[in-house]
Design a protein around this motif. Structure first.
Motif, mmCIF file in Angstrom:
data_model
loop_
_atom_site.group_PDB
_atom_site.id
_atom_site.type_symbol
_atom_site.label_atom_id
_atom_site.label_comp_id
_atom_site.label_asym_id
_atom_site.label_seq_id
_atom_site.Cartn_x
_atom_site.Cartn_y
_atom_site.Cartn_z
ATOM 1 N N MET A 50 40.396 32.133 41.082
ATOM 2 C CA MET A 50 40.486 32.116 42.540
ATOM 3 C C MET A 50 40.664 33.528 43.093
ATOM 4 S SD MET A 50 42.882 28.718 42.971
ATOM 5 C CE MET A 50 43.134 28.892 44.726
ATOM 6 N N VAL A 51 41.475 34.332 42.441
ATOM 7 C CA VAL A 51 41.645 35.726 42.864
ATOM 8 C C VAL A 51 40.325 36.468 42.756
ATOM 9 C CG1 VAL A 51 42.768 37.926 42.329
ATOM 10 C CG2 VAL A 51 44.111 35.823 42.330
ATOM 11 N N LEU A 52 39.611 36.288 41.646
ATOM 12 C CA LEU A 52 38.313 36.948 41.471
ATOM 13 C C LEU A 52 37.313 36.475 42.528
ATOM 14 C CD1 LEU A 52 37.934 36.904 37.569
ATOM 15 C CD2 LEU A 52 38.416 38.884 39.031
ATOM 16 N N ALA A 53 37.327 35.189 42.846
ATOM 17 C CA ALA A 53 36.417 34.656 43.859
ATOM 18 C C ALA A 53 36.671 35.321 45.209
ATOM 19 C CB ALA A 53 36.587 33.143 43.979
ATOM 20 N N GLN A 54 37.934 35.523 45.562
ATOM 21 C CA GLN A 54 38.251 36.173 46.827
ATOM 22 C C GLN A 54 37.874 37.659 46.796
ATOM 23 O OE1 GLN A 54 38.238 34.397 49.345
ATOM 24 N NE2 GLN A 54 40.308 34.484 50.208
ATOM 25 N N LEU A 55 38.063 38.320 45.680
ATOM 26 C CA LEU A 55 37.659 39.727 45.582
ATOM 27 C C LEU A 55 36.150 39.868 45.789
ATOM 28 C CD1 LEU A 55 39.840 40.961 42.588
ATOM 29 C CD2 LEU A 55 40.133 41.529 45.009
ATOM 30 N N ILE A 56 35.387 38.955 45.212
ATOM 31 C CA ILE A 56 33.926 38.969 45.405
ATOM 32 C C ILE A 56 33.603 38.710 46.874
ATOM 33 C CG2 ILE A 56 31.781 37.757 44.860
ATOM 34 C CD1 ILE A 56 32.980 37.261 42.043
ATOM 35 N N ALA A 57 34.314 37.755 47.481
ATOM 36 C CA ALA A 57 34.095 37.458 48.897
ATOM 37 C C ALA A 57 34.433 38.668 49.769
ATOM 38 C CB ALA A 57 34.935 36.252 49.313
ATOM 39 N N PHE A 58 35.511 39.381 49.453
ATOM 40 C CA PHE A 58 35.861 40.588 50.216
ATOM 41 C C PHE A 58 34.698 41.576 50.208
ATOM 42 C CE2 PHE A 58 40.630 40.088 48.962
ATOM 43 C CZ PHE A 58 40.746 39.022 49.818
ATOM 44 N N TYR A 59 34.061 41.701 49.053
ATOM 45 C CA TYR A 59 32.936 42.639 48.939
ATOM 46 C C TYR A 59 31.716 42.138 49.713
ATOM 47 C CZ TYR A 59 29.159 45.367 46.894
ATOM 48 O OH TYR A 59 28.061 46.176 46.724
ATOM 49 N N TYR A 211 38.857 39.403 57.136
ATOM 50 C CA TYR A 211 38.507 38.155 56.453
ATOM 51 C C TYR A 211 39.697 37.645 55.646
ATOM 52 C CZ TYR A 211 36.624 35.291 52.648
ATOM 53 O OH TYR A 211 36.414 34.291 51.728
ATOM 54 N N MET A 212 40.374 38.539 54.939
ATOM 55 C CA MET A 212 41.510 38.151 54.108
ATOM 56 C C MET A 212 42.639 37.555 54.954
ATOM 57 S SD MET A 212 43.742 40.583 51.520
ATOM 58 C CE MET A 212 43.934 41.875 52.768
ATOM 59 N N LEU A 213 43.027 38.262 56.010
ATOM 60 C CA LEU A 213 44.146 37.810 56.833
ATOM 61 C C LEU A 213 43.781 36.591 57.676
ATOM 62 C CD1 LEU A 213 45.423 41.324 57.916
ATOM 63 C CD2 LEU A 213 46.550 39.757 56.332
ATOM 64 N N ALA A 214 42.571 36.623 58.249
ATOM 65 C CA ALA A 214 42.149 35.500 59.085
ATOM 66 C C ALA A 214 42.028 34.223 58.269
ATOM 67 C CB ALA A 214 40.820 35.823 59.765
ATOM 68 N N GLY A 215 41.514 34.330 57.045
ATOM 69 C CA GLY A 215 41.393 33.148 56.196
ATOM 70 C C GLY A 215 42.745 32.508 55.921
ATOM 71 N N SER A 216 43.755 33.353 55.684
ATOM 72 C CA SER A 216 45.092 32.822 55.415
ATOM 73 C C SER A 216 45.680 32.137 56.636
ATOM 74 C CB SER A 216 46.019 33.956 54.949
ATOM 75 O OG SER A 216 45.572 34.501 53.728
ATOM 76 N N ILE A 217 45.550 32.775 57.794
ATOM 77 C CA ILE A 217 46.135 32.214 59.011
ATOM 78 C C ILE A 217 45.398 30.944 59.444
ATOM 79 C CG2 ILE A 217 46.529 32.660 61.459
ATOM 80 C CD1 ILE A 217 46.942 35.632 60.669
ATOM 81 N N LEU A 218 44.059 30.980 59.404
ATOM 82 C CA LEU A 218 43.283 29.809 59.801
ATOM 83 C C LEU A 218 43.491 28.649 58.840
ATOM 84 C CD1 LEU A 218 39.952 31.607 60.789
ATOM 85 C CD2 LEU A 218 41.585 30.517 62.362
ATOM 86 N N GLY A 219 43.589 28.955 57.567
ATOM 87 C CA GLY A 219 43.748 27.911 56.567
ATOM 88 C C GLY A 219 45.062 27.168 56.667
#
Length: 323
Positions: A50-59, A211-219
């Motif tokens: 899951m961490v790797l998936a988010q790192l790829i998404a960040f890129y 994207y990182m912060l918004a995903g956490s807050i929206l989720g």
């Protein structure tokens, strides 16, 4: 949209929470359940992926138009982020490495925390243990809304806003209800998180950080998975304090929906909670349960008998031991 909720206070009860007695009864009848009290080592690899998936998404989002950054933050990032908070919930119960390696779980929780953008893991563990020991405890259990929340969010529209703002209230509620001294591990968690956030911003830019912060807050706000916040303990039926959910979103949430089972056996990893229900079905099948978190959110807003006040609360007796 302006109807006012009838409740004007919490549901005060003068009995102990039901989970300890049910756990004792189930273990007396089904001692084989003890075999399920072991770490879930698969959790380690799931969290790493899951961490790797988010790192790829960040890129991948760093050069997108803002509308697509926002779109993917809600459609994908929010699901991963909310799922990660529930992985951290599992880790807080030492489900990754077991009780004998408690500190390994704390460090791993900080690692799982990184793609959320906000320091969370260590503080969550401290308060969540209180929630299990002292469910509904006045001044201790910060899962219980404040009096302000119960008083102000008393119409359908305001309850909808309350759901949207849940991340905010979960963040400030401990400071209002049960503030604790900052621990060394919380400082480490904060510094590690800030360092990670700076690295993401420096190398990938503002869109990845957003994207990182918004995903956490929206989720954690207006999102189907967030139905579990309300489904777990809000009193839709008088006299029932904890409710389980047996729908498909358990696949994304480490079976947190099996919430009666979880409170009865908090040292059993989420992976094994369906087995608890299967073995001790006679204790769970007749309890109130849900099959849709979306319906829970809808009913919470539209039912004028339900509000943030719809929680069972109790005065605690004797010594209170907190993390």
């Amino acid at each position: 949209m302006g109807n006012t909720v009838a409740r004007e206070d919490f549901e005060w009860v003068y009995t102990d929470q039901p989970h300890a007695d049910r756990r004792k009864a189930i273990l007396a009848k089904h001692p084989e359940i003890k075999a399920l009290m072991k770490p879930d080592y698969n959790l380690i690899w799931v969290v790493v992926l899951m961490v790797l998936a988010q790192l790829i998404a960040f890129y991948l989002v760093k050069d997108l138009d803002w509308k697509w950054v926002m779109f993917w933050a809600y459609v994908f990032g929010s699901c991963i982020s909310h799922s990660m908070t529930l992985a951290i919930h599992e880790i807080s119960h030492n489900s990754a490495f077991g009780n004998c390696r408690a500190m390994w779980n704390r460090w791993f929780g900080m690692f799982a925390n990184l793609p959320l953008g906000l320091p969370y893991s260590i503080s969550f563990k401290r308060y969540h243990m209180d929630h299990h020991r002292y469910l509904g405890g006045d001044g201790i259990d910060v899962d219980i809304p404040t009096d302000f929340e119960g008083w102000f969010f008393c119409t359908r529209f305001r309850k909808f806003i309350w759901i949207v703002l849940q991340p905010f209230f979960y963040a400030i509620r401990p400071l209002c209800i049960n503030p604790k001294p900052i621990s060394r591990l919380e400082i480490i968690n904060l510094l590690a998180q800030l360092s990670f956030d700076v690295v993401i911003y420096y190398y990938l830019g503002i869109k990845s950080a957003f994207y990182m912060l918004a995903g956490s807050i929206l989720g954690l706000g207006l999102h189907p998975i967030s139905g579990h916040f309300i489904a777990e303990h809000y009193m839709f039926l008088k006299g029932h304090e904890t409710y389980s959910y047996y729908g498909p979103l358990n696949l994304l949430t480490f079976n947190v929906g099996y919430h009666n089972e979880h409170h009865d056996f908090p040292n059993i990893p989420g992976k094994n909670l369906p087995l608890v229900k299967k073995i001790a079905a006679e204790y769970y099948d007749d309890l109130p349960q849900y099959n849709s978190w979306i319906k829970v959110l809808y009913d919470f807003v539209m039912d004028d008998t339900i509000s943030p006040y719809s929680r069972m609360k109790r005065k605690l007796k004797g010594d209170v031991k907190q993390d």
